[in-house]
Motif scaffolding. Structure first.
Motif, PDB file in Angstrom:
ATOM      1  N   ALA A   3     -12.269  32.671  50.417  1.00 14.54           N
ATOM      2  CA  ALA A   3     -13.428  33.212  50.694  1.00 14.54           C
ATOM      3  C   ALA A   3     -13.183  33.828  52.156  1.00 14.54           C
ATOM      4  N   PHE A   4     -12.309  33.100  52.881  1.00 14.00           N
ATOM      5  CA  PHE A   4     -12.150  33.784  54.261  1.00 14.00           C
ATOM      6  C   PHE A   4     -11.519  35.098  54.458  1.00 14.00           C
ATOM      7  N   TRP A   5     -10.588  35.272  53.384  1.00  9.62           N
ATOM      8  CA  TRP A   5     -10.052  36.752  53.401  1.00  9.62           C
ATOM      9  C   TRP A   5     -10.825  37.657  52.838  1.00  9.62           C
ATOM     10  N   ILE A   6     -11.603  37.212  51.956  1.00 10.24           N
ATOM     11  CA  ILE A   6     -12.567  38.315  51.481  1.00 10.24           C
ATOM     12  C   ILE A   6     -13.757  38.554  52.219  1.00 10.24           C
ATOM     13  N   ILE A   7     -14.318  37.831  52.949  1.00 14.42           N
ATOM     14  CA  ILE A   7     -15.325  37.975  54.005  1.00 14.42           C
ATOM     15  C   ILE A   7     -14.764  38.907  55.243  1.00 14.42           C
ATOM     16  N   LEU A   8     -13.650  38.201  55.558  1.00 17.58           N
ATOM     17  CA  LEU A   8     -12.835  39.169  56.811  1.00 17.58           C
ATOM     18  C   LEU A   8     -12.618  40.478  56.596  1.00 17.58           C
ATOM     19  N   THR A   9     -12.185  40.608  55.463  1.00 11.75           N
ATOM     20  CA  THR A   9     -11.974  42.096  55.117  1.00 11.75           C
ATOM     21  C   THR A   9     -13.166  42.869  55.022  1.00 11.75           C
ATOM     22  N   GLY A  10     -14.455  42.303  54.294  1.00 13.52           N
ATOM     23  CA  GLY A  10     -15.547  43.019  54.332  1.00 13.52           C
ATOM     24  C   GLY A  10     -15.941  43.036  55.744  1.00 13.52           C
ATOM     25  N   ALA A  11     -15.985  42.311  56.607  1.00  8.49           N
ATOM     26  CA  ALA A  11     -16.625  42.385  57.878  1.00  8.49           C
ATOM     27  C   ALA A  11     -15.767  43.595  58.745  1.00  8.49           C
ATOM     28  N   LEU A  12     -14.213  43.612  58.637  1.00  4.72           N
ATOM     29  CA  LEU A  12     -13.472  44.564  59.193  1.00  4.72           C
ATOM     30  C   LEU A  12     -13.952  45.863  58.792  1.00  4.72           C
ATOM     31  N   VAL A  13     -14.077  46.258  57.391  1.00  4.23           N
ATOM     32  CA  VAL A  13     -14.387  47.605  57.055  1.00  4.23           C
ATOM     33  C   VAL A  13     -15.885  47.761  57.370  1.00  4.23           C
ATOM     34  N   SER A  14     -16.694  46.861  57.381  1.00  4.81           N
ATOM     35  CA  SER A  14     -18.283  47.079  57.486  1.00  4.81           C
ATOM     36  C   SER A  14     -18.451  47.490  59.142  1.00  4.81           C
ATOM     37  N   VAL A  15     -17.729  46.595  60.033  1.00 10.44           N
ATOM     38  CA  VAL A  15     -17.802  46.937  61.470  1.00 10.44           C
ATOM     39  C   VAL A  15     -17.182  48.130  61.787  1.00 10.44           C
ATOM     40  N   GLU A 122     -10.663  46.783  44.799  1.00 10.41           N
ATOM     41  CA  GLU A 122     -11.589  45.768  44.804  1.00 10.41           C
ATOM     42  C   GLU A 122     -11.189  44.879  45.613  1.00 10.41           C
ATOM     43  N   ILE A 123     -12.686  44.654  46.402  1.00 11.65           N
ATOM     44  CA  ILE A 123     -12.204  43.661  47.319  1.00 11.65           C
ATOM     45  C   ILE A 123     -11.853  42.039  46.957  1.00 11.65           C
ATOM     46  N   ALA A 124     -12.250  41.701  45.842  1.00 13.77           N
ATOM     47  CA  ALA A 124     -11.813  40.424  45.357  1.00 13.77           C
ATOM     48  C   ALA A 124     -10.143  40.331  45.146  1.00 13.77           C
ATOM     49  N   TYR A 125      -9.479  41.288  45.039  1.00 10.16           N
ATOM     50  CA  TYR A 125      -7.923  41.264  44.994  1.00 10.16           C
ATOM     51  C   TYR A 125      -7.314  41.183  46.340  1.00 10.16           C
ATOM     52  N   VAL A 126      -7.986  41.372  47.648  1.00 10.58           N
ATOM     53  CA  VAL A 126      -7.385  41.255  48.870  1.00 10.58           C
ATOM     54  C   VAL A 126      -6.730  40.241  48.708  1.00 10.58           C
ATOM     55  N   PRO A 127      -6.828  38.912  48.512  1.00 11.72           N
ATOM     56  CA  PRO A 127      -6.057  37.696  48.986  1.00 11.72           C
ATOM     57  C   PRO A 127      -4.644  37.697  48.117  1.00 11.72           C
ATOM     58  N   ARG A 142      -2.084  41.938  53.065  1.00  6.09           N
ATOM     59  CA  ARG A 142      -1.756  43.274  54.049  1.00  6.09           C
ATOM     60  C   ARG A 142      -2.825  43.893  54.344  1.00  6.09           C
ATOM     61  N   PRO A 143      -4.047  44.168  53.377  1.00  2.00           N
ATOM     62  CA  PRO A 143      -5.128  44.941  54.062  1.00  2.00           C
ATOM     63  C   PRO A 143      -5.570  44.529  55.220  1.00  2.00           C
ATOM     64  N   VAL A 144      -5.729  43.074  55.394  1.00  2.00           N
ATOM     65  CA  VAL A 144      -6.245  42.641  56.708  1.00  2.00           C
ATOM     66  C   VAL A 144      -5.429  43.168  57.914  1.00  2.00           C
ATOM     67  N   TYR A 145      -4.092  43.439  57.669  1.00  2.00           N
ATOM     68  CA  TYR A 145      -3.589  44.103  58.936  1.00  2.00           C
ATOM     69  C   TYR A 145      -3.696  45.546  59.168  1.00  2.00           C
ATOM     70  N   PHE A 240     -22.968  40.026  59.297  1.00  4.72           N
ATOM     71  CA  PHE A 240     -23.849  39.415  58.645  1.00  4.72           C
ATOM     72  C   PHE A 240     -23.762  39.641  57.074  1.00  4.72           C
ATOM     73  N   ILE A 241     -23.650  40.948  56.694  1.00  5.94           N
ATOM     74  CA  ILE A 241     -23.815  41.534  55.173  1.00  5.94           C
ATOM     75  C   ILE A 241     -22.651  41.087  54.618  1.00  5.94           C
ATOM     76  N   ALA A 242     -21.343  41.100  55.226  1.00  4.27           N
ATOM     77  CA  ALA A 242     -20.121  40.593  54.658  1.00  4.27           C
ATOM     78  C   ALA A 242     -20.027  39.217  54.429  1.00  4.27           C
ATOM     79  N   PHE A 243     -20.763  38.385  55.099  1.00  2.00           N
ATOM     80  CA  PHE A 243     -20.762  36.935  54.934  1.00  2.00           C
ATOM     81  C   PHE A 243     -21.796  36.828  53.793  1.00  2.00           C
ATOM     82  N   THR A 244     -22.938  37.069  53.723  1.00  3.69           N
ATOM     83  CA  THR A 244     -24.051  36.889  52.944  1.00  3.69           C
ATOM     84  C   THR A 244     -24.028  37.575  51.545  1.00  3.69           C
TER      85      THR A 244
END
Length: 291
Positions: A3-15, A122-127, A142-145, A240-244
Motif C-alpha cells: 500500500a505504501f509504494w502504491i500510494i507513494l507512486t500515486g502521490a508522486l505522479v499527482s503532485v 497499471e499502478i497496482a503493478y508498481v510494487p 523502479r518507478p518510484v526512483y 490526499f487523492i492518492a491516499f483516499t
C-alpha cells in the motif's frame, strides 16, 4: 508495504502533474496531456522498429520525442494559422494517433505492440517492478526512483522560472513588452509536461495522468486566485487523492486508478459546491434591506 509504494507512486505522479497543470489551466491548455497521450503512438512504433525491442528506455525516448514534436505543432498552428488552442490540440493529436495506427498496421500488425502493452501501465503493478542492482540487492520499485527524479526536475524548473512562467501565463503581452520570449517559456513548459506525462504513463496509466494533470489544479483554482497558494493547495490535494483513492479501491475491491480519478472528481465537486455556497452567502449579506 505494498500500500505504501502504491500510494507513494500515486502521490508522486499527482503532485508532479498537478504543479504543471496549474500553469496549463491558466493558459487554457489543460487538455494538452490528453493530446500527448495520443500523439506518442507513432513514436512508440518507430522506436520499436529502430531498436527491435520493447524495452522501457527506447519506448520512452520515442514517445517523448513525438510528444515534444506534438506540443511544438500545437503552438505552431495556434500562432501561425490563428487556430484556437483546442482546435490545434484536436488536429495534432488525431493526426499523430492516425499515423501511429497506420504504422502499426503496415509494419507491426502481427506484433503485440500498442499503447496498452508498452506504455500504459497499471499502478497496482508498481510494487513488483523492482530495481535490482548488480549484486542482487533490491532497491525497491523502479518507478518510484524515476518519478522522484522527474518531480525534483519539475520543482526545480518551477522554482527557477516562477516569475517567467507566472507572467507568460497571466499576461503574455506584458511579458513580451518586458523582453521575455513567450514562445521559449511555452516550449519549456510543454517539454516539462511531455517529460512528466510520458514518464508517468508506464507506471499509472494515461487516464490517471490526465486526471491528475487537470483535477487537482482545477480544484485549487476554484479555491484561490493566488498562484503560490494554488500550487500549495494542489500539492495537498494530490497527496490526499492518492491516499483516499487507494483505500477507497481497497474497500470496494475496485480499480485503484479508477478510484483515484473518482476522488479527484469528488474533490472538484466539493470545491465547486463550497464556492457556490460562499458566493450565495456573500450576496445575501450584501443585499439592501427592502422598504
Amino acid at each position: 508495504m505494498i500500500a505504501f509504494w502504491i500510494i507513494l507512486t500515486g502521490a508522486l505522479v499527482s503532485v508532479t502533474c498537478g504543479l504543471l497543470g496549474c500553469f496549463l489551466i491558466l493558459r487554457k491548455m489543460s487538455m494538452v496531456g490528453d493530446a500527448i497521450s495520443h500523439a506518442v503512438l507513432p513514436g512508440i512504433v518507430i522506436a520499436f522498429l529502430l531498436s527491435g525491442s520493447r524495452e522501457t528506455l527506447p519506448m520512452l525516448l520515442g514517445a517523448g520525442t513525438t510528444g515534444l514534436v506534438a506540443t511544438f505543432l500545437i503552438e505552431f498552428f495556434h500562432r501561425r494559422a490563428n487556430l484556437q488552442t483546442d482546435a490545434s490540440i484536436g488536429v495534432t493529436f488525431t493526426f499523430f494517433f492516425a499515423v501511429g495506427i497506420i504504422l502499426i498496421s503496415a509494419f507491426a500488425g502481427e506484433i503485440d505492440l500498442d499503447l496498452d502493452s508498452v506504455l500504459y501501465g497499471e499502478i497496482a503493478y508498481v510494487p513488483i517492478d523492482l530495481w535490482v542492482i548488480a549484486d542482487g540487492t533490491v532497491m525497491g520499485p523502479r518507478p518510484v526512483y524515476v518519478l522522484t527524479a522527474v518531480l525534483l526536475i519539475v520543482v526545480l524548473f518551477i522554482k527557477l522560472a516562477y516569475k517567467e512562467l507566472q507572467l507568460t501565463s497571466f499576461d503574455p503581452a506584458f511579458a513580451s513588452a518586458l523582453g521575455m520570449s513567450t514562445a521559449l517559456w511555452h516550449y519549456l513548459l510543454m517539454a516539462a509536461v511531455s517529460l512528466t506525462t510520458v514518464s508517468s504513463f508506464e507506471s499509472v496509466g494515461a487516464i490517471l495522468v490526465i486526471a491528475f494533470l487537470i483535477g487537482p489544479p482545477a480544484t485549487a483554482y476554484l479555491m484561490t486566485h493566488d498562484l503560490k497558494l494554488m500550487l500549495a493547495i494542489t500539492v495537498g490535494l494530490s497527496v490526499f487523492i492518492a491516499f483516499t483513492g487507494y483505500w477507497l479501491a481497497y474497500w470496494l475491491n475496485a480499480s485503484i486508478a479508477g478510484c483515484m480519478a473518482v476522488m479527484t472528481g469528488f474533490c472538484f465537486i466539493a470545491a465547486f459546491v463550497s464556492r457556490r455556497q460562499s458566493q450565495k452567502h456573500s450576496l445575501t449579506e450584501g443585499e439592501e434591506p427592502v422598504g
